[in-house]
Write a protein that holds these residues in place. Structure first.
Motif, PDB file in Angstrom:
ATOM      1  N   PRO A 165       1.004  -1.191  -0.011  1.00  0.00           N
ATOM      2  CA  PRO A 165      -0.179  -0.085  -0.163  1.00  0.00           C
ATOM      3  C   PRO A 165       0.964   1.273  -0.090  1.00  0.00           C
ATOM      4  N   GLU A 166       1.909   1.309   0.676  1.00  0.00           N
ATOM      5  CA  GLU A 166       2.791   2.331   0.693  1.00  0.00           C
ATOM      6  C   GLU A 166       3.723   2.808  -0.753  1.00  0.00           C
ATOM      7  N   TRP A 167       3.525   1.792  -1.476  1.00  0.00           N
ATOM      8  CA  TRP A 167       4.240   2.147  -2.799  1.00  0.00           C
ATOM      9  C   TRP A 167       3.265   3.217  -3.752  1.00  0.00           C
ATOM     10  N   ASN A 168       4.049   3.898  -4.353  1.00  0.00           N
ATOM     11  CA  ASN A 168       3.479   4.921  -5.080  1.00  0.00           C
ATOM     12  C   ASN A 168       3.914   5.056  -6.714  1.00  0.00           C
ATOM     13  N   GLN A 536      -3.920  -5.604  -2.296  1.00  0.00           N
ATOM     14  CA  GLN A 536      -2.711  -4.817  -2.648  1.00  0.00           C
ATOM     15  C   GLN A 536      -3.070  -3.538  -3.419  1.00  0.00           C
ATOM     16  N   ALA A 537      -2.344  -2.553  -3.712  1.00  0.00           N
ATOM     17  CA  ALA A 537      -2.515  -1.283  -4.095  1.00  0.00           C
ATOM     18  C   ALA A 537      -2.718  -1.683  -5.804  1.00  0.00           C
ATOM     19  N   GLN A 538      -4.004  -1.021  -6.109  1.00  0.00           N
ATOM     20  CA  GLN A 538      -4.283  -1.314  -7.234  1.00  0.00           C
ATOM     21  C   GLN A 538      -3.989  -0.134  -8.186  1.00  0.00           C
ATOM     22  N   PRO A 539      -3.583  -0.071  -9.403  1.00  0.00           N
ATOM     23  CA  PRO A 539      -3.407   0.977 -10.368  1.00  0.00           C
ATOM     24  C   PRO A 539      -4.704   1.767 -10.527  1.00  0.00           C
ATOM     25  N   PRO A 540      -4.561   3.112 -10.882  1.00  0.00           N
ATOM     26  CA  PRO A 540      -5.572   3.898 -11.020  1.00  0.00           C
ATOM     27  C   PRO A 540      -6.475   3.394 -12.376  1.00  0.00           C
ATOM     28  N   ALA A 541      -7.526   3.661 -12.227  1.00  0.00           N
ATOM     29  CA  ALA A 541      -8.583   3.168 -13.255  1.00  0.00           C
ATOM     30  C   ALA A 541      -8.267   3.999 -14.481  1.00  0.00           C
ATOM     31  N   GLU A 542      -8.791   3.539 -15.691  1.00  0.00           N
ATOM     32  CA  GLU A 542      -8.279   3.949 -16.827  1.00  0.00           C
ATOM     33  C   GLU A 542      -8.945   5.135 -17.169  1.00  0.00           C
ATOM     34  N   GLY A 543     -10.242   5.075 -16.670  1.00  0.00           N
ATOM     35  CA  GLY A 543     -11.198   6.393 -16.971  1.00  0.00           C
ATOM     36  C   GLY A 543     -11.031   7.575 -15.906  1.00  0.00           C
ATOM     37  N   ALA A 544     -10.557   7.178 -14.664  1.00  0.00           N
ATOM     38  CA  ALA A 544     -10.245   8.160 -13.572  1.00  0.00           C
ATOM     39  C   ALA A 544      -9.336   9.046 -13.785  1.00  0.00           C
ATOM     40  N   ASP A 545      -7.895   8.366 -14.175  1.00  0.00           N
ATOM     41  CA  ASP A 545      -6.878   9.045 -14.460  1.00  0.00           C
ATOM     42  C   ASP A 545      -6.310   9.124 -15.854  1.00  0.00           C
ATOM     43  N   GLY A 546      -7.293   9.237 -16.930  1.00  0.00           N
ATOM     44  CA  GLY A 546      -6.950   8.960 -18.132  1.00  0.00           C
ATOM     45  C   GLY A 546      -5.952   9.900 -18.821  1.00  0.00           C
ATOM     46  N   GLU A 547      -6.102  11.268 -18.100  1.00  0.00           N
ATOM     47  CA  GLU A 547      -5.368  12.512 -18.554  1.00  0.00           C
ATOM     48  C   GLU A 547      -3.585  11.763 -18.139  1.00  0.00           C
ATOM     49  N   GLU A 548      -3.467  11.362 -16.855  1.00  0.00           N
ATOM     50  CA  GLU A 548      -2.045  11.113 -16.409  1.00  0.00           C
ATOM     51  C   GLU A 548      -1.524   9.656 -17.338  1.00  0.00           C
ATOM     52  N   ALA A 549      -2.571   8.794 -17.396  1.00  0.00           N
ATOM     53  CA  ALA A 549      -2.040   7.788 -18.453  1.00  0.00           C
ATOM     54  C   ALA A 549      -1.687   8.354 -19.848  1.00  0.00           C
ATOM     55  N   ALA A 550      -2.541   9.201 -20.205  1.00  0.00           N
ATOM     56  CA  ALA A 550      -2.305   9.565 -21.719  1.00  0.00           C
ATOM     57  C   ALA A 550      -0.821  10.266 -21.688  1.00  0.00           C
ATOM     58  N   THR A 551      -0.670  11.226 -20.737  1.00  0.00           N
ATOM     59  CA  THR A 551       0.674  12.052 -20.512  1.00  0.00           C
ATOM     60  C   THR A 551       1.780  10.877 -20.558  1.00  0.00           C
ATOM     61  N   ILE A 552       1.680   9.998 -19.605  1.00  0.00           N
ATOM     62  CA  ILE A 552       2.715   8.877 -19.625  1.00  0.00           C
ATOM     63  C   ILE A 552       3.033   8.301 -20.967  1.00  0.00           C
ATOM     64  N   SER A 553       1.844   7.910 -21.599  1.00  0.00           N
ATOM     65  CA  SER A 553       2.100   7.019 -22.821  1.00  0.00           C
ATOM     66  C   SER A 553       2.656   8.056 -24.013  1.00  0.00           C
ATOM     67  N   ASN A 554       2.258   9.337 -23.891  1.00  0.00           N
ATOM     68  CA  ASN A 554       2.699  10.128 -24.846  1.00  0.00           C
ATOM     69  C   ASN A 554       4.176  10.510 -24.472  1.00  0.00           C
TER      70      ASN A 554
END
Length: 565
Positions: A165-168, A536-554
């Motif tokens: 849980p403490e992992w970021n 276990q710590a789950q990754p953010p949902a695709e819809g919730a943090d779509g902007e962050e995921a798109a930034t990482i992908s780009n």
């Protein structure tokens, strides 16, 4: 002068079929044809053949004149001259003629001979063809996946490390972005050569399934799987500022072949000052060899099963180590380098291995140092050639659909093609390691169990040799793409602040995530309590943090790596 031809008078019968009774009874028989037998019949009677144009002239006792055989009535029941021939009587076939298959094959067959009416033979051939087609279909579906069935990646796999849980989570990189990357590196520079090598035994190149050799066990020889930061040579090179990035060939090959991986894996990344260290955890999956990783046939899930993924990984690592020492000439003749094995104690018997510390230029101010391994040496045309030795293992022909003992001698290409399909990631990693070490040859051994249920005793069925560059081209492994993946991950990690991170391949999706972990994570005194999957710590949902995921992908996709670095 041509003589005239008189047609005899044919009497007309107004009462029915055939000649009238008066004509038969009359004495004027000179007008009727001579020697023509006649049998009375009605409209409901079935007629025999008048002339059989499809008959084969295989009977040597008959006349060889085709016209005689065509008008041969000896087998016709309409003429009771020979009652013994009733069994051979055949009626005119009432079925429609076969429809022509408009194609080149039918056209050529028509030129050779007329189609024959052999109904029984045709039906028998059709049945045999149907059986053969069904057999091929069974083998095809056994070796190929069902396109309508669930994909292998949809199976439930566990993560190689429990996400705490403490992992970021800092970054998330889909594998689809890796295929577009390309980076050309110059020839590496050798910084240090350590260890000693024994010569390869050429007699193993002639081993066949009929003359197999029992796999020996080398319990007295020590094998070392030392991570990057525990390597004294790498520590010395880091203190001398010889490079910015440090890793081993097994870690680099895992990154280079990441798009081919299905099972989860993890790599520890430590950012110390301006330096980057890629490490593996103690007891990491990187020390084992995956089996049937990219196959569509699922393996048993029970961990205690000898054919489970974990059991086969341990067995494959055991086979690989013993095979690499068995195929050597163990006569004491050794090639020793300037520095001894850096991990061996004095007087300790170690396996035949040489460590090649090499440096690549990634940028004007960025160099990468990696420890690469070769397992043997061979003199070819009076020149020293280095070899890597690895073994493929067969555990049960039912899973692969190919029996090595039957196919290796006659269809070795088919066996290799099946292994490339079922173990694409493992073979690609071996090839990448051979390319990193600049090995001249890579030897692949085919090792099988003595019995499918005996996972302790094995035999060597064959050994094949390849040049790493040629084999890489054969399996579609592009060195520029491999280095492009490494360069992109290094650039991402260099943007992070100092600390410890872990790269984790998602167990169910083709992507890798970067987590920031505590500084004492994975240390000897760090107790990692396994958590239930739902906690276990789950990754953010695709819809919730779509902007962050798109930034990482780009960020990864838009990286234009300078090939002239």
């Amino acid at each position: 002068m041509v003589g005239s031809f008189d047609v005899a008078a044919v009497p007309f019968n107004p009462d029915g079929w055939g000649p009238p009774d008066a004509a038969v009874a009359s004495s004027n028989t000179t007008n009727l044809p001579h020697n023509v037998p006649f049998a009375p019949f009605s409209r409901s009677d079935k007629l025999g053949r008048i002339a059989d144009w499809t008959r084969n002239f295989n009977n040597q006792t008959r006349s060889k004149n085709p016209s005689d055989a065509v008008f041969d009535f000896t087998n016709d029941d309409s003429f009771p001259a020979s009652a013994e021939d009733d069994a051979s009587f055949r009626l005119v076939d009432g079925k429609p003629p076969p429809r022509p298959k408009f194609g080149p094959k039918w056209r050529f067959q028509q030129q050779r001979q007329l189609p024959q009416r052999k109904d029984e033979e045709v039906e028998a051939k059709k049945r045999e063809a149907e059986k053969e087609r069904a057999r091929r279909d069974r083998l095809y579906h056994l070796n190929r996946s069902n396109p309508n069935g669930p994909r292998r990646e949809a199976a439930v796999f566990k993560s190689s490390v429990d996400i705490q849980p403490e992992w970021n989570m800092r970054d998330q990189i889909p594998f689809s972005t890796f295929s577009k990357l390309s980076f050309a590196v110059s020839e590496p520079e050798d910084l240090q050569f350590c260890g000693g090598l024994e010569y390869y035994d050429r007699t193993y190149d002639r081993v066949t399934p009929k003359s197999d050799r029992r796999l020996e066990r080398f319990k007295n020889r020590n094998f070392f799987k030392v991570t990057t930061t525990d390597d004294p040579v790498i520590r010395k090179l880091a203190n001398e500022d010889k490079a910015t990035v440090f890793a081993t060939d097994s870690i680099l090959s895992t990154l280079m072949c990441a798009p081919r991986s299905v099972y989860s894996w993890d790599i520890v990344v430590q950012r110390v000052g301006n330096k980057l260290f890629f490490d593996k955890r103690d007891g990491s999956q990187l020390d084992l060899l995956s089996v049937h990783e990219t196959s569509q046939e699922p393996l048993p899930e029970a961990k205690e099963d000898i054919n489970s993924a974990h059991s086969l990984s341990v067995e494959a690592a055991y086979i690989n180590q013993n095979f690499s020492q068995q195929v050597l000439v163990r006569d004491g003749n050794k090639v020793n380098f300037d520095e001894p094995n850096p991990f061996a104690s004095e007087g300790e018997e170690v396996a035949s291995v040489a460590y090649r510390y090499r440096r690549w230029k990634l940028d004007n101010e960025m160099y990468l140092v990696a420890r690469c391994e070769v397992q043997s040496v061979l003199d070819v045309n009076k020149q020293r050639s280095y070899l890597t030795l690895n073994a493929l293992n067969e555990f049960d022909p039912k899973y692969s659909g190919v029996d090595w003992r039957q196919k290796l001698e006659t269809q070795r290409g088919a066996v290799l093609a099946t292994e490339l399909k079922n173990n694409a990631n493992k073979l690609a990693k071996w090839t990448a390691q051979a390319l990193l070490a600049s090995a001249d040859f890579m030897k692949l051994g085919y090792v099988s169990r003595i019995h499918p249920r005996d996972h302790f005793n094995h035999v060597v069925l064959a050994v094949a040799g390849y040049k790493p560059k040629d084999f890489a081209a054969q399996i579609n492994l592009n060195p520029n793409n491999m280095w492009g993946i490494v360069k992109s991950i290094v650039d991402l990690c260099m943007k992070l602040e100092e600390g410890k991170y872990v790269l984790v391949k998602d167990p169910s999706k083709p992507q890798v995530r970067i987590y920031q972990v505590p500084a004492d994570a994975f240390e000897n005194d760090y107790v990692e309590e396994p958590l239930p999957e739902e906690e276990q710590a789950q990754p953010p949902a695709e819809g919730a943090d779509g902007e962050e995921a798109a930034t990482i992908s780009n960020d990864v996709t838009d990286k234009q790596i300078d090939n002239q670095a």
